[in-house]
Enzyme design. Sequence first.
Site, short mmCIF file in Angstrom:
data_model
loop_
_atom_site.label_atom_id
_atom_site.label_comp_id
_atom_site.label_asym_id
_atom_site.label_seq_id
_atom_site.Cartn_x
_atom_site.Cartn_y
_atom_site.Cartn_z
N THR A 191 0.89 -1.17 0.00
CA THR A 191 0.00 0.00 0.00
C THR A 191 0.92 1.21 0.00
OG1 THR A 191 -0.03 0.22 2.39
CG2 THR A 191 -1.68 -1.22 1.44
N GLU A 336 -5.55 -3.88 -0.97
CA GLU A 336 -5.92 -5.11 -0.26
C GLU A 336 -7.03 -5.89 -0.96
OE1 GLU A 336 -5.42 -2.15 0.97
OE2 GLU A 336 -4.55 -2.17 2.97
N LYS A 445 -14.27 15.79 12.66
CA LYS A 445 -15.14 15.54 13.81
C LYS A 445 -15.46 16.86 14.48
CE LYS A 445 -13.86 10.86 14.92
NZ LYS A 445 -12.49 10.48 15.09
N TRP A 450 -19.62 13.55 12.87
CA TRP A 450 -18.80 13.44 11.67
C TRP A 450 -19.34 14.29 10.53
CZ3 TRP A 450 -17.68 7.50 10.94
CH2 TRP A 450 -16.88 7.07 12.00
P1 ADP Z 1 -3.42 3.96 -0.19
O1 ADP Z 1 -4.01 3.22 0.96
O2 ADP Z 1 -1.98 4.16 -0.03
O3 ADP Z 1 -4.14 5.24 -0.55
P2 ADP Z 1 -4.88 2.38 -2.06
O4 ADP Z 1 -4.81 2.70 -3.48
O5 ADP Z 1 -4.96 0.99 -1.67
O6 ADP Z 1 -3.59 3.03 -1.44
O7 ADP Z 1 -6.07 3.21 -1.44
C1 ADP Z 1 -7.32 2.69 -1.13
C2 ADP Z 1 -8.19 3.78 -0.61
O8 ADP Z 1 -8.47 4.73 -1.61
C3 ADP Z 1 -9.53 3.32 -0.16
O9 ADP Z 1 -9.48 2.77 1.13
C4 ADP Z 1 -10.35 4.60 -0.21
O10 ADP Z 1 -10.14 5.40 0.93
C5 ADP Z 1 -9.74 5.32 -1.38
N1 ADP Z 1 -10.60 5.15 -2.57
C6 ADP Z 1 -10.48 4.25 -3.54
N2 ADP Z 1 -11.45 4.41 -4.47
C7 ADP Z 1 -12.22 5.43 -4.05
C8 ADP Z 1 -13.39 6.09 -4.56
N3 ADP Z 1 -13.94 5.73 -5.70
N4 ADP Z 1 -13.91 7.09 -3.83
C9 ADP Z 1 -13.35 7.49 -2.68
N5 ADP Z 1 -12.25 6.93 -2.16
C10 ADP Z 1 -11.68 5.91 -2.83
#
Ligand code: ADP
Length: 549
Positions: A191, A336, A445, A450
Amino acid sequence: MSVETKTIPGQIMTMPLTVTSIFRHGMRAHPEAQIVWRNSDMTIDRYSFADMGRRTQQLAHALTELGVGPGDRVATLAWNNNRHLELYYALACIGAICHTINPRLHPDQIAFIVNDAEDTHMFFDTTFAPLIDAVSGRCPTIKGWYSLTGPDQVPQMATPVSDYESLILGKPDVYDWPELDENAAMALCYTSGTTGNPKGVLYSHRGTVLHAMGVSGGEWLALTAREAVLPVVPMFHACAWGLPYACIMNGSKLVLPGPGMEPAPLQELMDNEEVTMISGVPTVWLGLYEYLDQRVERLKTVKRAMMGGSAAPLSLIEKIEKGHKTEVVHGWGMTELSPVGSLAMLKWGEDKLPIDEQLQIKTKQGRALYGVEMRIVNDDGDLLPHDGIAAGMLQVRGHWVASSYWGGVGVDAFTEDGWFSTGDVAAIDPKGFLRLTDRTKDVVKSGGEWISSIDLENIAMSHPDVLEAACIAAKHRKWDERPLIVAVKREGSDVSREDILALYDGQIAKWWTPDDVVFQAELPHTATGKVSKLHLREHYADYKLPTDT
Ligand code: ADP
């Protein structure tokens, strides 16, 4: 009552679900299908699936001779191109693991990741030669460094390197692939550490095959042998959303942009190669479509633009769908999840709704693909209803969801009853549409309640003169935190703080209205192209809101 004692085995073969099976099928069923790529020197080359197959098998021989075997991790620091693709398949099919590393990470993080994974070899594009020199002294497990070039293009470097073409030259182009366990690991991706230290996700053959089948289905990306797909999403980020597997599986033409991620080279490649589907993070599409609009141009053949990784703002969806007559496919996923979890495809009758209502549906993060189950829970772990209103922590489980992290870190993310806690906050409506309101760490918050930063960003970005906007929590003595909008103006515009604040009137509960708007020339982005709220929060840590009197 246990039903197990009453079941009898079905009389159907159980062929292992391996990447080798995708490779074999792609080569047999679509030998003539095309792969096109941009090299590091910006030239463009192409070959067929059959050519790719032969070189991949040559590479497999070379890797085996180097001593790379089942379970070994081999690292890549590479763009989306043919040699990276060959590494994807050769490593997986010999039972080894392709460890893709994000070159936009800091050298310290790269060294950490290589050591954490104990990679044995490293393959890199010449663009990243300085990065290799910066980390090679700190990576004792690496036995060989290979530039993804021929012998004449190896850059001048402090690190002793060999080249890819010499490595595979003269090797037999047929490899007798081993029969692999479908649960064996085949790729490793960390990640990007947006919210903490990078953690390794170890993909399996089975998960990858099911994910590729899952995303390609007619209800989802509808990949066929008549499509040409250009993943702008890098192969070093969550396996380019699985498209290198899904395209070979379906015989779709694969167009790889190499280092040409700017609007002009992307447009050139998309038009010349008659690309029909593109995929990337919203930030990339903001840049591309802004560029096209300035030149009053359209992409000639693109029918669908897939976007995910961060929330797709309504203004961007509108621009692409209405202005460019291109369908937007908004999705949600995570490293993940291999990484796609949901896609926002319309249901029966929804395609007849007025266009603005359709676009509203597409701002949601979509419906779970078959293979992924979703639930939302409150702080105590109680299940919340899927009524579209209740928002809680999003948890998932499924055929391509991580069951743990490399090295056993991050155990808190996995629940005792077998679910993965995503760290996202979301509501799910009765039709199954997911609406993300935040990442837990980004939520504002205010007085214990929220406020959704994603909703507030969307409204700010609905102003035609706002290019990009982020909402972060700023400190407030009375309410603890209040929303602050950090926005980027379109060039030459004189949009004001008041203009943006006026947008919120009547669109949200009054107490959600941001307390202030500040402008910056640009926003900081993470290694995967998302707005880096961590940096913004640090930058505005001592910001005094006008309401904090
Ligand atoms: P990192 O955790 O380093 O950002 P990832 O690419 O695995 O790498 O990120 C996943 C996260 O990206 C998700 O948990 C979410 O918060 C965000 N995310 C992915 N797709 C969307 C989306 N369509 N809208 C909003 N947030 C998104």
